[in-house]
Each structure stands twice: as C-alpha cells, then as structure tokens.
Scaffold this motif. Structure first.
Motif, PDB file in Angstrom:
ATOM      1  N   PRO A   1      44.675   3.668  55.506  1.00 59.50           N
ATOM      2  CA  PRO A   1      43.513   2.795  55.263  1.00 59.50           C
ATOM      3  C   PRO A   1      43.638   1.428  55.952  1.00 59.50           C
ATOM      4  O   PRO A   1      42.640   0.861  56.428  1.00 59.50           O
ATOM      5  CB  PRO A   1      43.471   2.626  53.746  1.00 59.50           C
ATOM      6  N   ALA A   2      44.851   0.890  56.023  1.00 59.27           N
ATOM      7  CA  ALA A   2      45.062  -0.408  56.675  1.00 59.27           C
ATOM      8  C   ALA A   2      44.744  -0.328  58.161  1.00 59.27           C
ATOM      9  O   ALA A   2      44.088  -1.218  58.727  1.00 59.27           O
ATOM     10  CB  ALA A   2      46.489  -0.889  56.457  1.00 59.27           C
ATOM     11  N   VAL A   3      45.202   0.743  58.822  1.00 62.86           N
ATOM     12  CA  VAL A   3      44.929   0.929  60.248  1.00 62.86           C
ATOM     13  C   VAL A   3      43.431   1.134  60.463  1.00 62.86           C
ATOM     14  O   VAL A   3      42.837   0.565  61.385  1.00 62.86           O
ATOM     15  CB  VAL A   3      45.757   2.106  60.819  1.00 62.86           C
ATOM     16  N   THR A   4      42.793   1.933  59.613  1.00 65.55           N
ATOM     17  CA  THR A   4      41.346   2.171  59.712  1.00 65.55           C
ATOM     18  C   THR A   4      40.582   0.855  59.563  1.00 65.55           C
ATOM     19  O   THR A   4      39.657   0.561  60.332  1.00 65.55           O
ATOM     20  CB  THR A   4      40.884   3.172  58.634  1.00 65.55           C
ATOM     21  N   LEU A   5      40.961   0.051  58.592  1.00 64.25           N
ATOM     22  CA  LEU A   5      40.323  -1.254  58.374  1.00 64.25           C
ATOM     23  C   LEU A   5      40.542  -2.173  59.576  1.00 64.25           C
ATOM     24  O   LEU A   5      39.610  -2.852  60.032  1.00 64.25           O
ATOM     25  CB  LEU A   5      40.862  -1.895  57.093  1.00 64.25           C
ATOM     26  N   PHE A   6      41.739  -2.191  60.126  1.00 67.75           N
ATOM     27  CA  PHE A   6      42.053  -3.021  61.289  1.00 67.75           C
ATOM     28  C   PHE A   6      41.213  -2.613  62.495  1.00 67.75           C
ATOM     29  O   PHE A   6      40.616  -3.454  63.169  1.00 67.75           O
ATOM     30  CB  PHE A   6      43.545  -2.938  61.620  1.00 67.75           C
TER      31      PHE A   6
ATOM     32  N   THR B   1      38.352  -0.973  62.529  1.00 70.98           N
ATOM     33  CA  THR B   1      36.958  -1.297  62.233  1.00 70.98           C
ATOM     34  C   THR B   1      36.697  -2.787  62.463  1.00 70.98           C
ATOM     35  O   THR B   1      35.669  -3.175  63.047  1.00 70.98           O
ATOM     36  CB  THR B   1      36.607  -0.913  60.783  1.00 70.98           C
ATOM     37  N   ALA B   2      37.604  -3.634  62.023  1.00 68.09           N
ATOM     38  CA  ALA B   2      37.461  -5.082  62.203  1.00 68.09           C
ATOM     39  C   ALA B   2      37.470  -5.447  63.690  1.00 68.09           C
ATOM     40  O   ALA B   2      36.664  -6.269  64.140  1.00 68.09           O
ATOM     41  CB  ALA B   2      38.571  -5.820  61.462  1.00 68.09           C
ATOM     42  N   VAL B   3      38.358  -4.857  64.463  1.00 65.16           N
ATOM     43  CA  VAL B   3      38.437  -5.145  65.896  1.00 65.16           C
ATOM     44  C   VAL B   3      37.149  -4.725  66.598  1.00 65.16           C
ATOM     45  O   VAL B   3      36.601  -5.472  67.421  1.00 65.16           O
ATOM     46  CB  VAL B   3      39.671  -4.453  66.526  1.00 65.16           C
TER      47      VAL B   3
ATOM     48  N   THR C   1      34.146  -4.381  65.250  1.00 61.83           N
ATOM     49  CA  THR C   1      33.074  -5.262  64.786  1.00 61.83           C
ATOM     50  C   THR C   1      33.144  -6.622  65.473  1.00 61.83           C
ATOM     51  O   THR C   1      32.117  -7.153  65.923  1.00 61.83           O
ATOM     52  CB  THR C   1      33.159  -5.433  63.251  1.00 61.83           C
ATOM     53  N   ILE C   2      34.326  -7.178  65.579  1.00 63.41           N
ATOM     54  CA  ILE C   2      34.497  -8.477  66.246  1.00 63.41           C
ATOM     55  C   ILE C   2      34.108  -8.367  67.715  1.00 63.41           C
ATOM     56  O   ILE C   2      33.431  -9.246  68.259  1.00 63.41           O
ATOM     57  CB  ILE C   2      35.943  -8.992  66.070  1.00 63.41           C
ATOM     58  N   ALA C   3      34.500  -7.305  68.371  1.00 59.89           N
ATOM     59  CA  ALA C   3      34.141  -7.110  69.782  1.00 59.89           C
ATOM     60  C   ALA C   3      32.625  -6.999  69.942  1.00 59.89           C
ATOM     61  O   ALA C   3      32.036  -7.602  70.848  1.00 59.89           O
ATOM     62  CB  ALA C   3      34.833  -5.871  70.337  1.00 59.89           C
ATOM     63  N   ALA C   4      31.975  -6.252  69.062  1.00 56.71           N
ATOM     64  CA  ALA C   4      30.520  -6.094  69.131  1.00 56.71           C
ATOM     65  C   ALA C   4      29.822  -7.435  68.896  1.00 56.71           C
ATOM     66  O   ALA C   4      28.874  -7.791  69.619  1.00 56.71           O
ATOM     67  CB  ALA C   4      30.050  -5.062  68.112  1.00 56.71           C
ATOM     68  N   LEU C   5      30.268  -8.186  67.919  1.00 51.86           N
ATOM     69  CA  LEU C   5      29.683  -9.505  67.656  1.00 51.86           C
ATOM     70  C   LEU C   5      29.881 -10.448  68.837  1.00 51.86           C
ATOM     71  O   LEU C   5      28.988 -11.227  69.175  1.00 51.86           O
ATOM     72  CB  LEU C   5      30.284 -10.110  66.385  1.00 51.86           C
TER      73      LEU C   5
END
Length: 184
Positions: A7-12, A14-16, A18-22
């Motif tokens: 779950p930690a890797v999945t969350l990481f 997803t965050a990367v 999302t940040i790239a898209a933003l």
C-alpha cells in the motif's frame, strides 16, 4: 510486512503521478492566465481614464494600499493618472484602480480587478452601478453614508459597509497621492 509495503508503494506512485499531472496542467495554463490578467488590467486602465491612449508605469512613492501609479498619455501629453490600490476588505484584499484626470482634477472612475468579498454582498462592489458612484467626483475626501449621498459622499452597499469603506478609503488614498504629488 508485505501488507505495509505494497500500500505504501501504491500510495507513493499515485502521489508522484498526481504531482506530475498537476505540474503539467499548471505549466500549460500559466501563460494564458497571465495574458488574461494583463488584458483585464489594461481594460480597467482604459475604463477609468478613457481619454488616455497609452499608460506608463511611473516611479512614485506608494504609501498605504497604493501598489502602483500609471501616467495616462494621449499624443505624448499627460491627461491623467491611474492609481492601483489593494486595500483590505471584509473577505480579503480588494485589487482596484482609480483614474484621476489632470485637466479636470476629478476622479474619472474606479474598477475592481480582483476581490474575495462575500458573494451577493460585498461582491456587489464589482458591478457597474457601484462603479458609477465614483465617476466624475471632485478631488476631495469621500465619505461613506447609508442614506442618500451628497456630492462628497458614497452610498454604502446594503449589508456591505466594510467593503464600501475599503474601496472608498482606497479612492481617498489615490486623491491624497494626487494632491500631494510634486509637493502640491
């Protein structure tokens, strides 16, 4: 241990993503937004000093909520000034411009550029019928009143006295700047 890492890797990841898209969206929209802000400001300058063909930012002492001062020129002749101000309103800063005619020594207009005032109350200050309250006023301090205004008075927006006072106070600062320029 796998139940924590997966779950930690999945969350990481997803965050990367999302940040790239933003970041991509921000970079794509930054320039068009800045162009629109510039067009809005130029339109406001022309609206508050209609006799001017061009505007030039000048070096001026900017006390209080004064942000910048522009000379309005027509054929190279000074016809007035536009003072950009940012007073504190009820919901935050109100960015506005006020025009002053040099030959007539009168306020030629006021326009709000940006605000965060309460919708339906203080936001009514960004409407034409409120702007007209400042048109063609003499260069004397203006006072906010709740009843029928006189020549040197501005009628408050119902339930938005703080916003009305902030805008009127900013216009009064522009008047003080104009009357105090060059040691007048």
């Amino acid at each position: 241990m796998n139940y924590i890492i997966k779950p930690a890797v999945t969350l990481f990841v997803t965050a990367v993503i999302t940040i790239a898209a933003l970041s991509v969206v921000y970079n794509l929209t930054l320039e068009p937004i800045e162009r629109q802000i510039q067009r809005t400001q130029e339109a406001a300058l022309r609206a508050v000093l209609p006799g001017a063909e061009e505007f030039r930012l000048i070096e001026a002492e900017t006390p209080g909520s004064i942000v910048a001062v522009y000379e309005g020129l027509t054929g190279g002749v000074l016809v007035g000034y536009v003072v950009e101000l940012s007073p504190a309103g009820y919901g935050g800063t109100i960015d506005l411009v006020a025009g002053i005619s040099v030959p007539d020594e009168r306020i030629t207009g006021m326009r709000i550029l940006r605000h965060s005032e309460t919708p339906g109350l203080g936001a009514l200050a960004a409407r034409e019928n409120f702007y007209q309250r400042f048109d063609n006023r003499p260069l004397v301090p203006l006072e906010v009143v709740r009843y029928s205004p006189g020549e040197h008075q501005i009628s408050a927006i119902t339930s938005s006295t703080i916003t009305t006072r902030a805008v009127t106070g900013a216009v009064n600062e522009a008047i003080r700047w104009f009357n105090g320029r060059d040691g007048r």
